[in-house]
Design a protein around this motif. Structure first.
Motif, PDB file in Angstrom:
ATOM      1  N   ARG A  18       0.847  -1.197   0.000  1.00 46.91           N
ATOM      2  CA  ARG A  18       0.000   0.000   0.000  1.00 46.91           C
ATOM      3  C   ARG A  18       0.882   1.247   0.000  1.00 46.91           C
ATOM      4  O   ARG A  18       1.971   1.248   0.570  1.00 46.91           O
ATOM      5  CB  ARG A  18      -0.908  -0.008   1.239  1.00 46.91           C
ATOM      6  CG  ARG A  18      -1.912   1.142   1.310  1.00 46.91           C
ATOM      7  CD  ARG A  18      -3.034   0.822   2.329  1.00 46.91           C
ATOM      8  NE  ARG A  18      -2.520   0.666   3.682  1.00 46.91           N
ATOM      9  CZ  ARG A  18      -2.511   1.646   4.594  1.00 46.91           C
ATOM     10  NH1 ARG A  18      -2.976   2.854   4.267  1.00 46.91           N
ATOM     11  NH2 ARG A  18      -2.056   1.423   5.809  1.00 46.91           N
ATOM     12  N   GLU A  20       0.468   5.602   0.512  1.00 46.01           N
ATOM     13  CA  GLU A  20      -0.401   6.727   0.845  1.00 46.01           C
ATOM     14  C   GLU A  20       0.420   8.004   0.905  1.00 46.01           C
ATOM     15  O   GLU A  20       1.648   7.958   0.988  1.00 46.01           O
ATOM     16  CB  GLU A  20      -1.121   6.493   2.176  1.00 46.01           C
ATOM     17  CG  GLU A  20      -0.174   6.269   3.341  1.00 46.01           C
ATOM     18  CD  GLU A  20      -0.899   5.962   4.644  1.00 46.01           C
ATOM     19  OE1 GLU A  20      -2.035   6.446   4.806  1.00 46.01           O
ATOM     20  OE2 GLU A  20      -0.315   5.265   5.491  1.00 46.01           O
ATOM     21  N   THR A  21      -0.265   9.148   0.854  1.00 39.94           N
ATOM     22  CA  THR A  21       0.409  10.447   0.914  1.00 39.94           C
ATOM     23  C   THR A  21      -0.234  11.303   1.999  1.00 39.94           C
ATOM     24  O   THR A  21      -1.414  11.141   2.318  1.00 39.94           O
ATOM     25  CB  THR A  21       0.341  11.185  -0.431  1.00 39.94           C
ATOM     26  OG1 THR A  21      -1.023  11.425  -0.766  1.00 39.94           O
ATOM     27  CG2 THR A  21       1.012  10.376  -1.523  1.00 39.94           C
ATOM     28  N   CYS A  58       1.181  14.474  -4.821  1.00 41.34           N
ATOM     29  CA  CYS A  58       0.482  13.410  -4.100  1.00 41.34           C
ATOM     30  C   CYS A  58      -0.330  12.539  -5.047  1.00 41.34           C
ATOM     31  O   CYS A  58      -0.330  11.306  -4.945  1.00 41.34           O
ATOM     32  CB  CYS A  58      -0.421  14.011  -3.020  1.00 41.34           C
ATOM     33  SG  CYS A  58       0.476  14.725  -1.626  1.00 41.34           S
ATOM     34  N   GLU A  62       0.335   8.450  -5.767  1.00 42.42           N
ATOM     35  CA  GLU A  62      -0.710   7.439  -5.586  1.00 42.42           C
ATOM     36  C   GLU A  62      -0.986   6.698  -6.892  1.00 42.42           C
ATOM     37  O   GLU A  62      -1.228   5.490  -6.890  1.00 42.42           O
ATOM     38  CB  GLU A  62      -1.971   8.117  -5.056  1.00 42.42           C
ATOM     39  CG  GLU A  62      -1.807   8.633  -3.623  1.00 42.42           C
ATOM     40  CD  GLU A  62      -2.866   9.636  -3.225  1.00 42.42           C
ATOM     41  OE1 GLU A  62      -3.806   9.870  -4.026  1.00 42.42           O
ATOM     42  OE2 GLU A  62      -2.757  10.206  -2.119  1.00 42.42           O
TER      43      GLU A  62
END
Length: 395
Positions: A18, A20-21, A58, A62
């Protein structure tokens, strides 16, 4: 090679599961980060700060996760770097360069944590016991010689042995006679305030015409500068060597380039004496080590650019410890609110103008989500070509 191969044996970090940002708002700028998780329960972090394009970096991070990262082994750093750069058809540019850089930092964080060693042990070890840093951002406020001098004295009192500043205000292309004198008077006041032993670096922000830059290297000569940074726009890179031949101080630059391919013209033209790659823009650990090696071939030294958060400061310390031709590291950490250090818990502190050897595995930093929630991004902008930009009043 440009696809994730799940049939290979996996390393001790497991596979990426996974991505994320997160973005943190501050008065200086919004700081953005990527956090990479693995199926072995590890997380690695890297900085993807862009001064104006937090949403874009970001979003790209992603999106790249699904295309190039999920299922990959974090130890395959060279292949992942190539997969992101070539597989995503990046051809330079700041948003893509920043994302590749931040992901690469997170991979080294994961590898260090998986092996139980600081990240610098994976990037050449240590050539020195601590890292010297210089202060930037200390000169916010009125653009007057006396005000600059006062703030310079206060910064040196904190233990810094080197300072960088832009005395030129909103100058672009040319300076009026009054602005030229005011700028030189500011440099003279700072030198007089801190004495001859403190190293001073003057920032040009890549914005002067050749004849103005040539005048400035003459005017700045009496102040014994450690370097004059980016006096010319990079659209005129071929003229850098001509300016170097006229200057008595070193010329530095390179923060705007994002990998060895963009740096190629700088090296080919011997444009500078000192290169300034940014670990969060120039390709992360994987690429900056290569840039340092090429710089060494050209008898150049490395003084990394770092107008980012304490996470990038810490990661940059890991990167330069094993760099034989390292000179000094930039930091804005003294400008930041206390909560920034709460958000990036474990960032290395600056003590007496230096940062000591890291000891924690990986980068040693964890992102604290609660602090991010309390300080959302503002998506502000300050225009350094407008009057008063040095006050950094973001609008």
């Amino acid at each position: 090679m440009l696809t994730v191969d799940n049939t290979r044996p996996v390393g001790p970090a497991g596979r990426i599961s996974r991505v994320e940002t997160l973005t943190l708002g501050t008065a200086w700028r919004d700081f953005s980060y990527v956090r990479v998780h693995t199926d072995a329960g590890l997380t690695g972090v890297g900085e993807i700060t862009h001064p104006y394009r937090a949403r874009e970096t970001c979003q790209l991070a992603e999106a790249m996760a699904g295309r190039h990262l999920i299922g990959a082994d974090p130890f395959d750093v060279e292949e992942i770097w190539l997969r992101m750069y070539q597989g995503d058809f990046l051809r330079g540019g700041d948003v893509g360069g920043i994302v590749v850089s931040g992901v690469d930092q997170a991979l080294y964080d994961l590898m260090g944590k998986a092996l139980g060693v600081p990240a610098y042990r994976l990037t050449g070890g240590a050539c020195r016991d601590r890292v010297r840093v210089y202060a930037n951002g200390w000169y916010t406020g009125d653009r007057e010689p006396a005000a600059f001098a006062e703030r310079a004295r206060a910064t040196v009192a904190k233990g810094y042995t080197a300072l960088k500043f832009d005395p030129f205000g909103a100058g672009l292309g040319e300076l009026s006679r009054a602005e030229l004198r005011r700028s030189i008077d500011i440099v003279a006041a700072v030198r007089a305030a801190v004495g001859p032993e403190i190293e001073l670096y003057v920032e040009g922000h890549a914005r002067f015409a050749m004849h103005t830059a040539a005048r400035l290297v003459r005017e700045l000569e009496p102040f014994d500068l450690g370097w004059f940074e980016e006096p010319l726009p990079w659209t005129h890179i071929e003229r850098y060597a001509e300016l170097r031949a006229r200057a008595t101080m070193p010329i530095s630059g390179g923060e705007h380039f994002h990998n060895r391919y963009e740096y190629a013209r700088l090296f080919a033209t011997d444009a500078v004496d000192i290169i300034q790659p940014d670990l969060s823009m120039a390709g992360g650990f994987t690429e900056v080590r290569k840039l340092a090696a090429i710089a060494d071939q050209h008898a150049m030294v490395v003084a990394p650019h770092n107008s980012n958060s304490p996470l990038c400061t810490t990661a940059s310390v890991h990167a330069v410890l094993g760099m034989p031709n390292f000179k000094i590291l930039e930091t804005f950490d003294g400008l930041l609110e206390d909560y920034v250090f709460d958000a990036v818990r474990g960032a290395l502190p600056v003590v007496d103008g230096h940062i000591d050897l890291p000891t924690a595995p990986g980068l040693g930093i964890e992102l604290v989500d609660e602090v991010f929630a309390e300080h959302p991004p503002s998506h502000g902008f300050w225009n350094m070509f407008a009057e008063g930009w040095e006050k950094r009043d973001r609008r």
